[in-house]
Write an enzyme that holds these catalytic residues in place. Structure first.
Site, mmCIF file in Angstrom:
data_model
loop_
_atom_site.group_PDB
_atom_site.id
_atom_site.type_symbol
_atom_site.label_atom_id
_atom_site.label_comp_id
_atom_site.label_asym_id
_atom_site.label_seq_id
_atom_site.Cartn_x
_atom_site.Cartn_y
_atom_site.Cartn_z
ATOM 1 N N ASP A 159 49.944 23.803 33.759
ATOM 2 C CA ASP A 159 49.623 25.228 33.606
ATOM 3 C C ASP A 159 50.438 25.761 32.445
ATOM 4 O O ASP A 159 51.141 24.985 31.780
ATOM 5 C CB ASP A 159 49.916 25.997 34.909
ATOM 6 C CG ASP A 159 48.937 27.150 35.108
ATOM 7 O OD1 ASP A 159 48.740 27.912 34.140
ATOM 8 O OD2 ASP A 159 48.371 27.300 36.201
ATOM 9 N N GLY A 184 46.946 28.020 40.035
ATOM 10 C CA GLY A 184 46.104 29.097 40.553
ATOM 11 C C GLY A 184 45.797 28.876 42.031
ATOM 12 O O GLY A 184 46.537 28.202 42.742
ATOM 13 N N TYR A 236 32.325 36.416 32.691
ATOM 14 C CA TYR A 236 32.693 35.258 33.528
ATOM 15 C C TYR A 236 31.462 34.383 33.756
ATOM 16 O O TYR A 236 31.490 33.161 33.522
ATOM 17 C CB TYR A 236 33.240 35.779 34.858
ATOM 18 C CG TYR A 236 33.610 34.754 35.891
ATOM 19 C CD1 TYR A 236 34.546 33.761 35.633
ATOM 20 C CD2 TYR A 236 33.043 34.815 37.176
ATOM 21 C CE1 TYR A 236 34.912 32.851 36.621
ATOM 22 C CE2 TYR A 236 33.412 33.919 38.171
ATOM 23 C CZ TYR A 236 34.341 32.931 37.885
ATOM 24 O OH TYR A 236 34.709 32.038 38.861
ATOM 25 N N LYS A 267 30.579 30.617 32.347
ATOM 26 C CA LYS A 267 30.376 29.523 33.312
ATOM 27 C C LYS A 267 29.023 28.835 33.097
ATOM 28 O O LYS A 267 28.907 27.613 33.254
ATOM 29 C CB LYS A 267 30.522 30.034 34.750
ATOM 30 C CG LYS A 267 31.977 30.261 35.170
ATOM 31 C CD LYS A 267 32.775 28.939 35.217
ATOM 32 C CE LYS A 267 34.184 29.111 35.737
ATOM 33 N NZ LYS A 267 34.958 27.872 35.792
ATOM 34 N N ASP A 298 48.502 24.007 27.461
ATOM 35 C CA ASP A 298 47.672 25.136 27.055
ATOM 36 C C ASP A 298 46.322 24.553 26.626
ATOM 37 O O ASP A 298 46.260 23.799 25.646
ATOM 38 C CB ASP A 298 48.371 25.854 25.882
ATOM 39 C CG ASP A 298 47.555 27.027 25.375
ATOM 40 O OD1 ASP A 298 46.406 27.217 25.825
ATOM 41 O OD2 ASP A 298 48.073 27.750 24.505
HETATM 42 C C1 AKB Z 1 35.348 35.636 41.669
HETATM 43 O O1 AKB Z 1 35.166 36.495 42.550
HETATM 44 O O2 AKB Z 1 35.392 35.889 40.463
HETATM 45 C C2 AKB Z 1 35.466 34.191 42.099
HETATM 46 C C3 AKB Z 1 34.146 33.529 42.113
HETATM 47 C C4 AKB Z 1 33.181 33.807 43.182
HETATM 48 O O3 AKB Z 1 33.864 32.772 41.240
HETATM 49 N N1 AKB Z 1 36.085 34.114 43.387
#
Ligand code: AKB
Length: 328
Positions: free
Chosen positions: A46, A23, A151, A155, A62
Site C-alpha cells: 500500500d 483497505g 467509479y 471499473k 504506488d
Molecule cells: C461502493 O459503495 O462504492 C462499493 C461498491 C459497491 O463497489 N462498496
C-alpha cells in the site's frame, strides 16, 4: 503443496502481491492466502507506512509508479497480482482526476506489468459498473453497462482492458463484480454501501444512526468472509470452466429498513433517521438484485451468509457483550 509445486515449479507455490492491501479487503485476503500458501508467499502492499508486524511481508507500492511495480514483482518473484487499489464510488465523485489516476491509470500499469512478467491478475469490479439503463432487478452478467459515476466508468474500463489483455496477450485476468461488502474488523473507505457497516457501530455506540440512503433503497450485499472466499475460489478455477473473465457474485439484497428490522431484536431501542445525500443518486442507478447464476453454474460459487446470519455475526464481532446474543 506437492500439487502446487507441480504447477508452479519445484519447491515453489504461487507468490502473490496484493496492491491497496490495507483497505477493507486486503488483510482478510492475505490471511486466507497465507493460510493456503504460506506467510512469506503473500506480499501486502500500500502507500502508507506498515501499521504493525502482523501485516508483513509488506512493501510500499504506488501503482502509479511502473518502475516500482516492476521492481517488486522481480524482487519478490511474484506470480499473481491481486489489485485492490481503487477509490470507491463516493470519494471518487469528490476527486475525479485522482479517481482517473488510481482507478484507470493504476489498472493500466498493473495489467501491463502482468503481461510483461506473465502474471495472473485478479481485480474486483462492482455493482457500480452498471447504471440507470441496466436491468436492475435482476442484473445479469452480460447486459447494458452505462454507469453514471466515475467509479463505474473506470471499473468498466478495467473490465474491458483486462479482457483485452487476456485475448491479445494471454494475461490470465479474472474479475468478480462485488456488491456492498460488510465487514466487522476493517472499515470500508468511502462507498455508497457503507451505511450497512456504519449502522452496526452506531447501534453499539449511541443507539442512533443517521442513514444517508432512503429506507427503501435496495442494494446487493455480502459478508466479507464470503467476498474473500469468492476471490480465492475464482483464482483457482481451472481455465476450461471459465466462460467469462468477469462474473457477478452476491449473497443477499436488502434495504436500510429491512436491515434495521433484522437488527431490532439485538437493539430494541435503536433509532434511525433517514437523510439522503448525494450517495442516494448513485444508489438509485445501481442493481437492486444481482444475478450471479453464472458464477454458481460455471464454478460452483455459493454464499455462506444470508441476512439473519450476517446480522448475528456482526453483532457478535462488534458488540460481543450484547445481552440479547444469549437469548436469541
Ligand atoms: C461502493 O459503495 O462504492 C462499493 C461498491 C459497491 O463497489 N462498496
Amino acid at each position: 503443496m506437492r500439487l502446487l509445486s507441480l504447477l508452479y515449479g519445484t519447491g515453489s507455490v504461487p507468490r502473490t502481491l496484493i496492491t491497496g492491501g490495507l483497505g477493507q479487503l486486503g488483510r482478510g485476503l492475505a490471511k486466507a492466502l497465507r493460510g493456503k500458501y504460506g506467510q512469506e508467499n503473500v506480499i501486502l502492499s500500500d502507500i502508507i507506512k506498515c501499521p504493525d508486524a502482523t501485516v508483513k511481508p509488506y512493501e510500499y507500492v504506488d501503482v502509479l509508479d511502473m518502475k516500482q511495480l516492476d521492481t517488486v514483482v522481480v524482487t519478490h518473484e511474484i506470480d499473481r497480482v491481486v489489485h485492490f487499489s481503487a477509490l470507491l464510488s463516493a470519494v471518487a465523485e469528490k476527486n475525479v482526476p485522482r479517481a482517473l489516476q488510481v482507478n484507470a491509470t493504476g489498472f493500466q500499469n498493473i495489467v501491463e506489468v502482468c503481461a510483461r512478467h506473465n502474471l495472473m491478475l485478479f481485480c474486483p469490479s462492482t455493482i457500480g459498473a452498471f447504471g440507470p439503463t441496466s436491468p436492475r432487478h435482476p442484473t445479469p452478467d452480460l447486459t447494458i453497462q452505462r454507469p453514471t459515476t466515475i467509479y463505474g466508468v473506470t471499473k468498466v474500463y478495467m473490465e474491458l482492458l483486462g479482457e483485452y489483455y487476456h485475448h491479445k496477450f494471454g494475461v490470465n485476468f479474472r474479475s468478480l463484480r462485488f456488491p456492498g461488502v460488510i465487514s466487522a474488523d476493517t472499515k470500508p473507505g468511502g462507498g455508497t454501501t457503507d451505511y450497512a457497516v456504519h449502522i452496526f457501530h452506531a447501534a453499539k455506540d449511541t443507539g442512533h444512526y443517521k442513514c444517508f440512503l432512503r429506507e427503501d433503497t435496495m442494494l446487493p450485499m455480502m459478508y466479507l468472509p464470503d467476498t474473500i472466499r469468492s476471490a480465492v475460489e475464482v483464482m483457482d478455477v481451472p481455465e476450461e470452466k471459465l466462460k467469462l473473465r468477469v462474473y457477478n457474485v452476491t449473497a443477499m439484497s436488502f434495504t436500510p429498513a429491512q436491515l434495521l428490522e433484522e437488527m431490532k431484536p439485538y437493539y430494541p431501542n435503536l433509532t434511525v433517521e433517514y437523510e439522503s445525500d448525494s450517495r442516494q443518486q448513485i444508489a438509485d442507478t445501481w442493481p437492486e438484485v444481482f444475478d450471479d447464476s453464472g458464477a454458481r453454474n460455471d464454478w460452483g460459487w455459493s454464499h455462506g451468509y444470508d441476512l439473519p446470519k450476517l446480522v448475528r455475526t456482526m453483532v457478535t464481532r462488534i458488540d460481543p457483550d450484547n445481552p440479547h446474543l444469549r437469548t436469541l
